[in-house]
Write a protein that holds these residues in place. Structure first.
Motif, PDB file in Angstrom:
ATOM      1  N   ALA A 228       0.817  -1.205   0.000  1.00  0.00           N
ATOM      2  CA  ALA A 228       0.000   0.000   0.000  1.00  0.00           C
ATOM      3  C   ALA A 228       0.858   1.265   0.000  1.00  0.00           C
ATOM      4  N   GLY A 229       2.082   1.161   0.496  1.00  0.00           N
ATOM      5  CA  GLY A 229       2.951   2.326   0.550  1.00  0.00           C
ATOM      6  C   GLY A 229       3.631   2.651  -0.767  1.00  0.00           C
ATOM      7  N   PHE A 230       3.450   1.788  -1.782  1.00  0.00           N
ATOM      8  CA  PHE A 230       4.081   2.047  -3.075  1.00  0.00           C
ATOM      9  C   PHE A 230       3.241   3.034  -3.866  1.00  0.00           C
ATOM     10  N   ILE A 231       3.766   4.237  -4.051  1.00  0.00           N
ATOM     11  CA  ILE A 231       3.092   5.270  -4.834  1.00  0.00           C
ATOM     12  C   ILE A 231       3.935   5.525  -6.080  1.00  0.00           C
ATOM     13  N   LEU A 232       3.398   5.191  -7.217  1.00  0.00           N
ATOM     14  CA  LEU A 232       4.141   5.176  -8.470  1.00  0.00           C
ATOM     15  C   LEU A 232       4.869   6.492  -8.737  1.00  0.00           C
ATOM     16  N   ALA A 233       4.169   7.606  -8.602  1.00  0.00           N
ATOM     17  CA  ALA A 233       4.741   8.901  -8.967  1.00  0.00           C
ATOM     18  C   ALA A 233       5.936   9.283  -8.104  1.00  0.00           C
ATOM     19  N   PHE A 234       5.977   8.803  -6.869  1.00  0.00           N
ATOM     20  CA  PHE A 234       7.031   9.208  -5.940  1.00  0.00           C
ATOM     21  C   PHE A 234       8.142   8.174  -5.774  1.00  0.00           C
ATOM     22  N   LYS A 235       7.842   6.898  -6.049  1.00  0.00           N
ATOM     23  CA  LYS A 235       8.848   5.855  -5.802  1.00  0.00           C
ATOM     24  C   LYS A 235       9.488   5.311  -7.068  1.00  0.00           C
ATOM     25  N   ALA A 236       8.737   5.232  -8.157  1.00  0.00           N
ATOM     26  CA  ALA A 236       9.275   4.640  -9.392  1.00  0.00           C
ATOM     27  C   ALA A 236       9.685   5.689 -10.413  1.00  0.00           C
ATOM     28  N   LEU A 237       8.837   6.676 -10.646  1.00  0.00           N
ATOM     29  CA  LEU A 237       9.085   7.617 -11.730  1.00  0.00           C
ATOM     30  C   LEU A 237      10.289   8.541 -11.526  1.00  0.00           C
ATOM     31  N   PRO A 238      10.695   8.877 -10.293  1.00  0.00           N
ATOM     32  CA  PRO A 238      11.926   9.693 -10.168  1.00  0.00           C
ATOM     33  C   PRO A 238      13.149   9.065 -10.822  1.00  0.00           C
ATOM     34  N   MET A 239      13.112   7.759 -11.055  1.00  0.00           N
ATOM     35  CA  MET A 239      14.219   7.095 -11.730  1.00  0.00           C
ATOM     36  C   MET A 239      14.453   7.685 -13.124  1.00  0.00           C
ATOM     37  N   VAL A 240      13.403   8.214 -13.745  1.00  0.00           N
ATOM     38  CA  VAL A 240      13.529   8.825 -15.069  1.00  0.00           C
ATOM     39  C   VAL A 240      14.545   9.964 -15.033  1.00  0.00           C
ATOM     40  N   LEU A 241      14.498  10.775 -13.979  1.00  0.00           N
ATOM     41  CA  LEU A 241      15.422  11.902 -13.868  1.00  0.00           C
ATOM     42  C   LEU A 241      16.853  11.424 -13.652  1.00  0.00           C
ATOM     43  N   THR A 242      17.023  10.404 -12.808  1.00  0.00           N
ATOM     44  CA  THR A 242      18.367   9.875 -12.555  1.00  0.00           C
ATOM     45  C   THR A 242      18.995   9.314 -13.820  1.00  0.00           C
ATOM     46  N   ILE A 243      18.230   8.509 -14.550  1.00  0.00           N
ATOM     47  CA  ILE A 243      18.743   7.898 -15.775  1.00  0.00           C
ATOM     48  C   ILE A 243      19.020   8.958 -16.832  1.00  0.00           C
ATOM     49  N   SER A 244      18.148   9.955 -16.938  1.00  0.00           N
ATOM     50  CA  SER A 244      18.343  11.011 -17.920  1.00  0.00           C
ATOM     51  C   SER A 244      19.632  11.788 -17.644  1.00  0.00           C
ATOM     52  N   ALA A 245      19.882  12.097 -16.373  1.00  0.00           N
ATOM     53  CA  ALA A 245      21.111  12.808 -16.012  1.00  0.00           C
ATOM     54  C   ALA A 245      22.343  11.958 -16.310  1.00  0.00           C
ATOM     55  N   LEU A 246      22.279  10.670 -15.971  1.00  0.00           N
ATOM     56  CA  LEU A 246      23.408   9.773 -16.212  1.00  0.00           C
ATOM     57  C   LEU A 246      23.659   9.598 -17.706  1.00  0.00           C
ATOM     58  N   ALA A 247      22.581   9.460 -18.480  1.00  0.00           N
ATOM     59  CA  ALA A 247      22.727   9.300 -19.928  1.00  0.00           C
ATOM     60  C   ALA A 247      23.359  10.538 -20.558  1.00  0.00           C
ATOM     61  N   SER A 248      22.954  11.709 -20.088  1.00  0.00           N
ATOM     62  CA  SER A 248      23.532  12.951 -20.602  1.00  0.00           C
ATOM     63  C   SER A 248      25.029  13.027 -20.297  1.00  0.00           C
ATOM     64  N   LEU A 249      25.408  12.586 -19.100  1.00  0.00           N
ATOM     65  CA  LEU A 249      26.820  12.587 -18.726  1.00  0.00           C
ATOM     66  C   LEU A 249      27.613  11.600 -19.590  1.00  0.00           C
ATOM     67  N   LEU A 250      27.068  10.404 -19.795  1.00  0.00           N
ATOM     68  CA  LEU A 250      27.741   9.404 -20.637  1.00  0.00           C
ATOM     69  C   LEU A 250      27.836   9.878 -22.084  1.00  0.00           C
ATOM     70  N   PHE A 251      26.827  10.616 -22.514  1.00  0.00           N
ATOM     71  CA  PHE A 251      26.868  11.165 -23.866  1.00  0.00           C
ATOM     72  C   PHE A 251      27.964  12.228 -23.967  1.00  0.00           C
ATOM     73  N   TYR A 252      28.087  13.067 -22.947  1.00  0.00           N
ATOM     74  CA  TYR A 252      29.125  14.097 -22.939  1.00  0.00           C
ATOM     75  C   TYR A 252      30.517  13.470 -22.977  1.00  0.00           C
ATOM     76  N   TRP A 253      30.687  12.361 -22.281  1.00  0.00           N
ATOM     77  CA  TRP A 253      31.972  11.661 -22.268  1.00  0.00           C
ATOM     78  C   TRP A 253      32.213  10.845 -23.542  1.00  0.00           C
ATOM     79  N   GLY A 254      31.191  10.698 -24.369  1.00  0.00           N
ATOM     80  CA  GLY A 254      31.348   9.977 -25.625  1.00  0.00           C
ATOM     81  C   GLY A 254      31.113   8.481 -25.535  1.00  0.00           C
ATOM     82  N   VAL A 255      30.646   8.003 -24.384  1.00  0.00           N
ATOM     83  CA  VAL A 255      30.463   6.560 -24.196  1.00  0.00           C
ATOM     84  C   VAL A 255      29.307   6.054 -25.057  1.00  0.00           C
ATOM     85  N   LEU A 256      28.165   6.733 -24.993  1.00  0.00           N
ATOM     86  CA  LEU A 256      26.993   6.271 -25.739  1.00  0.00           C
ATOM     87  C   LEU A 256      27.218   6.358 -27.249  1.00  0.00           C
ATOM     88  N   GLN A 257      27.960   7.380 -27.690  1.00  0.00           N
ATOM     89  CA  GLN A 257      28.236   7.493 -29.118  1.00  0.00           C
ATOM     90  C   GLN A 257      29.021   6.292 -29.626  1.00  0.00           C
TER      91      GLN A 257
END
Length: 419
Positions: free
Chosen positions: A96-125
């Motif tokens: 009952a304590g699992f609230i999608l918007a607060f527990k799962a979806l913030p991961m989108v921001l973490t992954i987006s920031a990490l992906a941007s950093l990896l892109f800047y370093w040229g890893v994803l390219q």
């Protein structure tokens, strides 16, 4: 032998479906089709059975666990117990304590920031460039299509076309459709970890399977698209380059930019989830006034589930488990894969066998649904205002091509992991 025969039948049926709706059967580039199917199987074999590649997949799974814990630390600090912090009360109902918007979806921001950093370093390219090279060599794709298809593994169905925007206007109709099909056959890196969290309780190395599903669905999507909307293979096959507007000036700037870029997808996920579920509920309320069918109230999910029963049997699910499996595929198509994964995580162990859950993990791993189609068509219409009518007509077809591609991936998974 029975599983192998059924899998071969599945591939034949999926290609025949694509052939039946082909826009020009005489122009089908069979090198692209056969190369795509062969590459899908070859990449799957390497990722599943080649020890170094398998270890890399397992490391990715460990990284996902670390990212989940790190994100919960941040969301718990910001949102308190709503985001994963200590609860100030006793939870009487498990989950009952699992609230999608607060527990799962913030991961989108973490992954987006990490992906941007990896892109800047040229890893994803480098990774995307390697996969694009494999697509060009094995399937004879143009540089722009190969690169756009490759980056779909890491970014969403709108972000990938943006990265090759200068090449879009010159793409043939079939190539544009193939790019759309890749978007519908995979999921963005920003949500992979969330989906892995849903299936992790019953599937070891959950993120590894999600990653493999996204990778092997790409050549399958191109193969299906080549049958449905053929294009001409030119001898000129120049390599394309990724294009980033306002690139970051440093590592910290890349992180900040990644967080800002992640806000849009985060809001989009919330908006699409809310609106799609609301609209489907409205349609189902209207259908509820019709006479019951087999003791069940008519609904959109019921109609799609009936059509999906033979499909899920073909990809390897036992017939006795096809009602539950087809219902999940219907939910994925009518609503989206997010809800389908969540629903699968709530099924009892007696409903689906471990092998069926594994197969469905691959089959559900794609954006092929009506809500995503709206996002894809809307985004491409902004990028290609002169081809608005063409993009709109290809939208519905991309749901079919994306679904066929993920079903092919599920068939391969069922074969490689055995019974």
């Amino acid at each position: 032998m029975a599983d192998i025969a059924r899998s071969l039948l599945a591939f034949l049926c999926f290609i025949l479906v694509a052939f039946a709706v082909s826009e020009d059967r005489r122009r089908i580039p069979w090198r692209v089709v056969l190369g795509g199917l062969a590459l899908q199987l070859a990449v799957a074999l390497v990722l599943v059975h080649f020890p170094p590649a398998r270890r890399a997949v397992m490391l990715a799974n460990d990284a996902a666990d670390a990212l989940q814990r790190a994100t919960e630390a941040g969301s718990g600090f910001v949102f308190g117990y709503l985001g994963g912090g200590p609860t100030p009360f006793e939870e009487k109902t498990p989950g009952a304590g699992f609230i999608l918007a607060f527990k799962a979806l913030p991961m989108v921001l973490t992954i987006s920031a990490l992906a941007s950093l990896l892109f800047y370093w040229g890893v994803l390219q480098r990774i995307a460039g390697g996969f694009a090279w494999a697509l060009r060599r094995s399937m004879g794709l143009s540089g722009a299509l190969a690169l756009g298809a490759a980056v779909h593994i890491f970014v969403g169905m709108i972000e990938a076309p943006l990265l090759i925007r200068p090449y879009l206007a010159r793409m043939q109709r079939g190539e544009l459709f193939a790019l759309m099909s890749c978007g519908m056959a995979g999921v963005a890196g920003t949500v992979m970890v969330i989906y892995a969290g849903f299936v992790a309780p019953f599937l070891p190395d959950a993120l590894g399977h999600i990653l493999i599903a996204s990778v092997i669905a790409t050549p399958a999507a191109i193969a299906v698209a080549a049958v449905m909307s053929p294009w001409d293979i030119y001898k000129e096959n120049a390599e394309a380059q990724l294009v980033v507007e306002n690139p970051p000036t440093g590592a910290f700037d890349a992180i900040v930019k990644g967080v800002a870029d992640g806000v849009g997808p985060l809001v989009g996920i919330v908006s699409v989830l809310l609106t799609t579920i609301a609209l489907v509920s409205l349609v189902n309320m209207a259908l509820a006034h019709l006479p019951q069918i087999g003791g069940e109230t008519p609904s959109l999910q019921m109609a799609f589930a009936l059509a999906f029963r033979p499909v899920v049997w073909l990809i390897g699910v036992p017939w006795s488990e096809t009602p539950a499996a087809a219902s999940l595929m219907a939910t994925k198509t009518v609503i989206n894969e997010f809800v389908a994964y969540r629903d699968m995580s709530g099924l009892g162990v007696e409903t689906l066998s471990p092998r069926s859950r594994l197969i469905l993990t691959y089959a559900l791993c794609g954006f092929a649904n009506f809500g995503s189609m709206g996002i894809l068509v809307g985004g491409l219409n902004v990028m290609l205002p002169g081809r608005r009518a063409e993009v709109t007509r290809l939208g519905l077809r991309s749901i079919l091509s994306g679904t066929l591609a993920t079903c092919m991936s599920a068939t391969v998974a069922g074969l490689l992991y055995g019974g």
